[in-house]
Design a protein around this motif. Sequence first.
Motif, PDB file in Angstrom:
ATOM      1  N   SER A  19       0.658  -1.177  -0.075  1.00  0.00           N
ATOM      2  CA  SER A  19      -0.190   0.161  -0.022  1.00  0.00           C
ATOM      3  C   SER A  19       0.861   1.319  -0.198  1.00  0.00           C
ATOM      4  O   SER A  19       0.585   2.190  -0.521  1.00  0.00           O
ATOM      5  N   TYR A  37      -4.437   5.128  -2.047  1.00  0.00           N
ATOM      6  CA  TYR A  37      -4.452   4.922  -0.727  1.00  0.00           C
ATOM      7  C   TYR A  37      -5.621   4.020  -0.136  1.00  0.00           C
ATOM      8  O   TYR A  37      -6.564   3.852  -0.858  1.00  0.00           O
ATOM      9  N   THR A  38      -5.098   2.976   0.744  1.00  0.00           N
ATOM     10  CA  THR A  38      -6.018   2.004   1.114  1.00  0.00           C
ATOM     11  C   THR A  38      -6.349   2.230   2.708  1.00  0.00           C
ATOM     12  O   THR A  38      -5.485   2.546   3.565  1.00  0.00           O
ATOM     13  N   ILE A  75      -9.617   0.719  -1.873  1.00  0.00           N
ATOM     14  CA  ILE A  75      -8.388   1.317  -2.402  1.00  0.00           C
ATOM     15  C   ILE A  75      -9.001   2.647  -3.186  1.00  0.00           C
ATOM     16  O   ILE A  75      -9.823   2.562  -4.154  1.00  0.00           O
TER      17      ILE A  75
END
Length: 99
Positions: free
Chosen positions: A19, A28-29, A83
């Motif tokens: 990530s 972005y996770t 995500i």
Amino acid sequence: MANIQYYDVILKPVITERSMNAMADKKYTFYVHVDANKSQIKEAVEKMFEGTKVKSVNTINLDGKEKRRGRTVGKTAAKKKAIVTLTEDSKDIEIFEGL
């Protein structure tokens, strides 16, 4: 479905090597609420982090793992991962700075 407010949608960021490498592509996770849908996730990110514009949201449902303690078998809680891809002219999310 539960009445979920935007501040209840995002639970915590996912901090893994994979990530962190995706952040270069503005991906972005996050772990998110299990009942949240993609439009709620998009709204929550744009409201919580000023200056961000979400391009797309991909979600992943993670089933709970089976755990044992002696003969007793149980399951851990299910999770949902999102995500979030930001647009090119969007600001970066600052909680990931310095990691």
